[in-house]
Write an enzyme that holds these catalytic residues in place. Structure first.
Site, PDB file in Angstrom:
ATOM      1  N   HIS A   1       0.836  -1.209   0.000  1.00  0.00           N
ATOM      2  CA  HIS A   1       0.000   0.000   0.000  1.00  0.00           C
ATOM      3  C   HIS A   1       0.872   1.261   0.000  1.00  0.00           C
ATOM      4  O   HIS A   1       0.615   2.198  -0.749  1.00  0.00           O
ATOM      5  CB  HIS A   1      -0.875   0.045   1.263  1.00  0.00           C
ATOM      6  CG  HIS A   1      -1.899  -1.038   1.382  1.00  0.00           C
ATOM      7  ND1 HIS A   1      -2.042  -1.803   2.514  1.00  0.00           N
ATOM      8  CD2 HIS A   1      -2.834  -1.486   0.512  1.00  0.00           C
ATOM      9  CE1 HIS A   1      -3.030  -2.657   2.348  1.00  0.00           C
ATOM     10  NE2 HIS A   1      -3.524  -2.504   1.135  1.00  0.00           N
TER      11      HIS A   1
ATOM     12  N   LYS B   1     -17.290  -6.240   6.895  1.00  0.00           N
ATOM     13  CA  LYS B   1     -16.032  -6.947   7.169  1.00  0.00           C
ATOM     14  C   LYS B   1     -15.773  -6.872   8.665  1.00  0.00           C
ATOM     15  O   LYS B   1     -16.290  -6.005   9.353  1.00  0.00           O
ATOM     16  CB  LYS B   1     -14.881  -6.283   6.409  1.00  0.00           C
ATOM     17  CG  LYS B   1     -14.871  -6.643   4.931  1.00  0.00           C
ATOM     18  CD  LYS B   1     -13.560  -6.234   4.289  1.00  0.00           C
ATOM     19  CE  LYS B   1     -13.557  -6.522   2.799  1.00  0.00           C
ATOM     20  NZ  LYS B   1     -12.361  -6.014   2.137  1.00  0.00           N
TER      21      LYS B   1
ATOM     22  N   ARG C   1      -2.297  -6.498  -8.477  1.00  0.00           N
ATOM     23  CA  ARG C   1      -1.221  -7.458  -8.240  1.00  0.00           C
ATOM     24  C   ARG C   1      -1.286  -8.534  -9.319  1.00  0.00           C
ATOM     25  O   ARG C   1      -0.669  -8.433 -10.346  1.00  0.00           O
ATOM     26  CB  ARG C   1      -1.348  -8.071  -6.837  1.00  0.00           C
ATOM     27  CG  ARG C   1      -0.905  -7.136  -5.741  1.00  0.00           C
ATOM     28  CD  ARG C   1      -1.475  -7.495  -4.410  1.00  0.00           C
ATOM     29  NE  ARG C   1      -2.924  -7.309  -4.403  1.00  0.00           N
ATOM     30  CZ  ARG C   1      -3.681  -7.380  -3.334  1.00  0.00           C
ATOM     31  NH1 ARG C   1      -3.155  -7.678  -2.171  1.00  0.00           N
ATOM     32  NH2 ARG C   1      -4.970  -7.182  -3.402  1.00  0.00           N
TER      33      ARG C   1
END
Ligand code: ADP
Length: 162
Positions: free
Chosen positions: A17, A41, A90
Site C-alpha cells: 500500500h 467486514k 497485483r
C-alpha cells in the site's frame, strides 16, 4: 487541480500500500487515502487505528491526506470533488473484481476515472491478509509491514487469543 482517492480497507497498511501511495502521490496534486469503514467486514484494526497508522506513515508526503469513509466510493468521491480513483493491481485475480468495480463506478459517476497501478515486483504477493496470517503463527512480518505496525499487529493477535 487533480485530486485522487486511493480507497481500501488497509487492515493494516502494508509496504505494498505504501508503495502505491508514494508513487500515486507524484501523479496528482492531492491524494486522499480513503479508509473504508466497512461494517460487513470484521477488521482486526478499528477505523481510527487504521487511519492513525497511515497518517503517521505518510507524514512525509505533503500532498497526501488520510480520511475514513462509509458507504459508496462514488459518493465519497463526489463529496471530495475527486476526479480519479487509484487502485493497485497485483495478479490476474485482482483484475476481475477491480474491473467490475471500476465499471460500476463509471456508470454511477461518468466523470470519475479509475487508474490502475501495477504492484512493484517485490510486493506482488503481499496483502494485509498475508501479513495477518503470518503474524498469527508468530512468523516474521518485517518484510510485509513497516516496523511501527509490527507491535500493533502482535498486540492485536495476542488479545484475540485471550
Ligand atoms: P480492499 O479491501 O478495498 O481491496 P485493500 O486494503 O486490500 O482494500 O487494498 C487497497 C488497494 O490496494 C487495492 O486496490 C489493492 O489491490 C491494492 N493493494 C493491496 N496490496 C497491494 C500490493 N502489494 N501491491 C499493489 N497494490 C496493492
Amino acid at each position: 487541480m487533480k485530486r485522487a482517492i486511493y480507497p481500501g480497507s488497509f487492515d493494516p497498511i502494508t509496504f505494498g500500500h505504501l508503495d502505491i501511495i508514494t508513487r500515486a502521490s507524484k501523479l496528482c496534486d492531492e491524494l486522499i487515502v480513503g479508509v473504508l469503514n466497512n461494517k460487513q467486514k470484521n477488521p482486526l484494526f478499528s477505523i481510527d487505528e487504521r487511519v492513525s497508522m497511515i497518517k503517521e506513515l505518510t507524514d512525509n508526503l505533503d500532498n497526501v491526506h488520510v480520511e475514513c469513509f462509509e458507504g459508496l466510493l462514488v459518493d465519497f468521491a463526489k463529496k471530495k470533488n475527486a476526479q480519479v480513483i487509484i487502485r493497485g493491481l497485483r495478479a490476474v485475480t485482482d483484475f476481475e473484481n477491480e474491473i467490475q468495480l471500476a465499471q460500476s463506478n463509471k456508470v454511477q459517476y461518468p466523470d470519475l476515472e479509475t487508474l490502475f497501478m501495477t504492484t512493484s515486483l517485490q510486493y506482488s504477493y503481499l496483502s494485509s491478509t498475508v501479513a495477518k496470517e503470518f503474524a498469527s503463527y508468530g512468523g516474521d512480518i518485517s518484510l510485509f509491514v513497516p516496523p511501527q505496525v509490527i507491535p500493533l499487529i502482535e498486540a492485536k493477535i495476542k488479545n484475540k487469543e485471550k
